[in-house]
Design an enzyme around this catalytic site. Structure first.
Site, PDB file in Angstrom:
ATOM      1  N   LEU A 350       0.817  -1.215   0.000  1.00 58.85           N
ATOM      2  CA  LEU A 350       0.000   0.000   0.000  1.00 58.85           C
ATOM      3  C   LEU A 350       0.848   1.260   0.000  1.00 58.85           C
ATOM      4  O   LEU A 350       0.447   2.289  -0.534  1.00 58.85           O
ATOM      5  CB  LEU A 350      -0.929   0.017   1.226  1.00 58.85           C
ATOM      6  CG  LEU A 350      -2.000  -1.066   1.287  1.00 58.85           C
ATOM      7  CD1 LEU A 350      -2.749  -0.985   2.610  1.00 58.85           C
ATOM      8  CD2 LEU A 350      -2.974  -0.933   0.127  1.00 58.85           C
ATOM      9  N   GLY A 351       2.023   1.210   0.610  1.00 58.12           N
ATOM     10  CA  GLY A 351       2.862   2.402   0.676  1.00 58.12           C
ATOM     11  C   GLY A 351       4.134   2.135   1.457  1.00 58.12           C
ATOM     12  O   GLY A 351       4.284   1.107   2.129  1.00 58.12           O
ATOM     13  N   GLY A 353       6.739   4.128   4.183  1.00 56.52           N
ATOM     14  CA  GLY A 353       6.908   5.281   5.059  1.00 56.52           C
ATOM     15  C   GLY A 353       8.234   5.228   5.771  1.00 56.52           C
ATOM     16  O   GLY A 353       9.080   4.362   5.521  1.00 56.52           O
ATOM     17  N   GLY A 356       8.741   1.848   7.691  1.00 52.96           N
ATOM     18  CA  GLY A 356       8.615   0.559   7.038  1.00 52.96           C
ATOM     19  C   GLY A 356       7.548   0.566   5.960  1.00 52.96           C
ATOM     20  O   GLY A 356       7.023   1.610   5.568  1.00 52.96           O
ATOM     21  N   ARG A 357       7.228  -0.648   5.503  1.00 54.48           N
ATOM     22  CA  ARG A 357       6.260  -0.830   4.434  1.00 54.48           C
ATOM     23  C   ARG A 357       4.904  -1.238   5.008  1.00 54.48           C
ATOM     24  O   ARG A 357       4.839  -1.912   6.045  1.00 54.48           O
ATOM     25  CB  ARG A 357       6.750  -1.898   3.455  1.00 54.48           C
ATOM     26  CG  ARG A 357       8.029  -1.498   2.717  1.00 54.48           C
ATOM     27  CD  ARG A 357       8.627  -2.652   1.941  1.00 54.48           C
ATOM     28  NE  ARG A 357       9.759  -2.179   1.140  1.00 54.48           N
ATOM     29  CZ  ARG A 357       9.745  -2.091  -0.191  1.00 54.48           C
ATOM     30  NH1 ARG A 357       8.673  -2.457  -0.871  1.00 54.48           N
ATOM     31  NH2 ARG A 357      10.804  -1.653  -0.848  1.00 54.48           N
ATOM     32  N   VAL A 358       3.840  -0.850   4.281  1.00 51.60           N
ATOM     33  CA  VAL A 358       2.474  -1.166   4.701  1.00 51.60           C
ATOM     34  C   VAL A 358       1.829  -2.026   3.620  1.00 51.60           C
ATOM     35  O   VAL A 358       1.869  -1.687   2.436  1.00 51.60           O
ATOM     36  CB  VAL A 358       1.639   0.113   4.924  1.00 51.60           C
ATOM     37  CG1 VAL A 358       0.244  -0.251   5.423  1.00 51.60           C
ATOM     38  CG2 VAL A 358       2.329   1.033   5.924  1.00 51.60           C
ATOM     39  N   ASP A 469       2.465  13.714  14.916  1.00 49.28           N
ATOM     40  CA  ASP A 469       2.736  13.637  13.479  1.00 49.28           C
ATOM     41  C   ASP A 469       1.440  13.831  12.678  1.00 49.28           C
ATOM     42  O   ASP A 469       1.119  13.048  11.786  1.00 49.28           O
ATOM     43  CB  ASP A 469       3.379  12.297  13.126  1.00 49.28           C
ATOM     44  CG  ASP A 469       4.164  12.372  11.813  1.00 49.28           C
ATOM     45  OD1 ASP A 469       4.475  13.493  11.369  1.00 49.28           O
ATOM     46  OD2 ASP A 469       4.442  11.320  11.228  1.00 49.28           O
TER      47      ASP A 469
END
Length: 671
Positions: A350-351, A353, A356-358, A469
């Site tokens: 999905l993305g 960041g 890490g990765r999602v 954030d």
């Protein structure tokens, strides 16, 4: 003559009906041994052919059709006063979820001044209240049976609010030895609840037990409360639930009795309807015949099974320590997450960041869509404290917050499991070239959702949560385009009224409040600064920091402030809206964005104040052309900000860390 007879008959019928209603209202006693012949007032609830009352939709209500009078006059003094009448009620219920270990918000017995609860919210409001939660004008009394996600399992007494006046884990005190015995509310086993109010002692008792156990002598809850000011004269009694379609939770009521000014009629268990069977059918004789053959086959395959067992153990090995047992249902099995994401294949990515990765996944046992974030971690950092805080944040329940379902630890990584948001992050709607464009009413809806979530975090939850954030890429959109605040990897929890401790400077360039650089203390006002930048970003469709045609850095807040001083504030609105927006709303949001992103934290409003401005409860803020310059922030930046802060690229992590720390270590170390 005929007309005269018709008139007499009509009068007799009217008198008869009037007498029936009055008798029902004055009597105040009834008993339902099943609901097949009952004429309940149903709102999305149903009565099954067997006579069960079932509440299984997102929001359900079922009320006794006749209102009851809960007031009586007292003449003990010279002045007549209103006193709430005593009452007793009892009902038998059972709760079952389609997926073991997952349940929804629960069931509540309720006394309310109206049966029209269509404007009330589902989810944590349980179909009883909405944003007016907690006002004395609600006149709502409820006994809640809370089962959210199988992490809450308690009984509570609620008065005009879903924040219980008193709550205890579900169970009962045995008459034999007085010991407390736990009960799981969503076990699908029938249980009985009693609620008794004594108007003389002003005491409300709530008792719970399995149906095979007589009413315990000691109640589970006992609350001293005067219902005289809470109860209206005319009230309705019934049930409300918030089941949740995605979890397919069903709430059954098998029988119910109620009485004013006296004990409630007993329920005859032999007359109550039977719950539908769940699980597989009983095995047949054919099964018994083939059982020896199957046993022989299993014995033959034993060596193969042992081999694959050890192979799976190695492939799906996890990091587990004894102290994690207390976190119970928040711990996911790595194998389940591996299968849910199809082995974390790139097609489910999905993305990416800063932490890490999602990946998108579907839990195979629950058919529940999830998002799994893979985070690298250093076991030397306070992992235990970090996971404890993750679990605490997982208890947040708000319609505008992405639900954190739990975690898993494996080798050198931590996996966080969230609800899946179908429409991704707000960032792609604002900043991706040739991407989808949000209409103005959609942007307002999303902004109000984020406002509601921050008010909950800062003031309404049991602890103070500073998100640290807040930005467009951390606002996710569900299937209805509702804005939900997510990514609590940097969040900090404090007790209300305490002072924030100094910590690492973390956050995203462009959203960092100036005082963070000097003090390192994250507070609700640093969140409000980031929220102010977020307001400007959504309204203008521009990033907080951009580069102009002369390769100069432009701060969004300075650019908007300059237009405000020049009287051209509407020129900053996202040109993709092509003028289709409400000028008054745009002007108000831009002014609020400037107020919230003021360099001085004491000048920024609280989120509750911002909501009052948005709702029109207070006049819109007046920002004069001499409103304070943001050169203070730029001066701070030039005088040492760069020497302390290392910036991760906007397109990648969007996270600032201190003294060269990696973003992953800050994720753990900043706890």
């Amino acid at each position: 003559m005929q007309s005269m007879v018709a008139l007499v008959l009509a009068l007799l019928l009217l008198l008869a009906l009037d007498g029936e209603v009055a008798s029902s209202m004055d009597d105040g006693q009834f008993a339902y041994q099943g609901f097949g012949a009952a004429r309940l007032m149903l709102d999305d609830a149903i009565v099954t052919p067997s006579g069960l009352l079932m509440l299984a939709q997102t929001k359900c209500h079922a009320f006794h059709p006749t209102p009851l009078s809960f007031h009586k006059n007292s003449t003990a003094t010279m002045n007549t006063t209103v006193v709430a009448r005593s009452f007793s009620t009892s009902f038998v219920f059972a709760i079952v979820g389609k997926y073991d270990g997952l349940s929804s918000y629960g069931l509540a017995f309720v006394i309310a001044p109206t049966t029209n609860l269509s404007t009330m919210n589902s989810g944590p409001y349980m179909g009883l209240l909405n944003t007016t939660n907690g006002t004395v004008n609600n006149h709502v009394l409820a006994v809640e049976l809370d089962t959210i996600m199988n992490t809450d399992n308690h009984v509570g007494i609620d008065v005009n609010s879903l924040m219980s006046r008193q709550a205890k884990p579900a169970g009962y005190y045995a008459d034999e030895d007085g010991t407390f015995r736990d009960l799981r509310l969503n076990s699908y086993k029938p249980m009985q609840v009693w609620a008794d109010y004594d108007s003389q002692t002003k005491q409300l008792n709530v008792t719970l037990s399995p149906v095979q156990v007589p009413k315990p002598k000691n109640p589970l809850l006992s609350e001293a409360i005067d219902l005289s000011t809470i109860m209206a004269d005319i009230m309705y009694v019934g049930f409300s639930s918030s089941a949740g379609i995605s979890l397919m939770t069903r709430h059954y009521v098998l029988g119910w009795s109620f009485s004013l000014d006296g004990p409630t009629p007993p329920l005859d268990f032999s007359k109550l309807p039977i719950l539908p069977r769940v699980g597989p059918k009983p095995r047949s004789k054919v099964f018994d015949a083939v059982l020896p053959m199957a046993t022989a086959f299993l014995a033959t395959a034993l060596l193969t099974a042992i081999f694959f067992f050890f192979w799976h153990q190695r492939r799906f090995a996890e990091v587990r320590e004894d102290w994690e047992d207390e976190f119970g249902p928040h711990r996911f099995v790595y194998k389940d997450l591996f299968l849910a994401t199809d082995g974390f294949k790139d097609r489910n990515l999905l993305g990416i960041g800063g932490f890490g990765r999602v990946y998108k996944g579907v839990l195979p046992t629950a058919n529940l869509e999830i998002a799994v974030k893979r985070v690298s971690h250093d076991s030397r950092q306070g992992v235990r404290e970090f996971i404890a805080e993750v679990v605490s944040i997982g208890r947040l329940r708000h319609r505008n917050i992405v639900q954190l379902l739990g975690y898993c630890r494996r080798k050198g990584e931590l996996l966080l499991v969230y609800d899946y948001m179908e429409n991704g992050s707000l960032d792609k709607y604002l900043h991706i070239k040739n991407g989808p464009t949000l209409y103005w009413f959609e942007r307002c809806k999303i902004i109000k959702g984020v406002m509601s979530s921050l008010l909950y975090l800062h003031e309404d939850w049991e602890k103070l949560v500073v998100h640290r954030d807040v930005k467009a890429s951390n606002v996710l959109l569900d299937s209805q385009m509702n804005g939900r605040l997510g990514d609590f990897g940097l969040a900090r929890l404090y007790d209300h009224g305490t002072v924030a401790k100094t910590t690492h400077v973390v956050g995203t360039m462009g959203y960092l409040a100036p005082e963070l650089v000097c003090t390192g203390k994250a507070t609700p006002f640093t969140d409000m600064f980031a929220f102010g930048i977020f307001l400007l970003e959504v309204t203008c469709g521009r990033r907080p920091i951009s580069i102009d045609e002369n390769n100069n850095q432009v701060l969004l807040v300075d650019w908007v402030l300059e237009h405000h001083r020049n009287g051209s504030i509407l020129d900053v609105v996202d040109p993709r809206l092509t003028g289709n927006f409400n000028k008054n709303e745009v002007t108000l949001l831009l002014k609020l964005g400037l107020m919230c992103s003021h360099p001085s934290p004491n000048t920024r409003p609280t989120m509750r104040k911002v909501i009052h401005y948005m709702d029109g409860d207070q006049p819109a803020p007046d920002l004069s052309p001499t409103y304070m310059s943001y050169s203070m922030m730029m001066s701070m930046h030039n005088e040492g900000f760069d020497s302390y802060v290392t910036v991760c690229p906007q397109s990648e992590a969007s996270i600032c860390t201190v003294s060269g720390d990696s973003s992953a270590s800050i994720f753990l170390e900043g706890r």
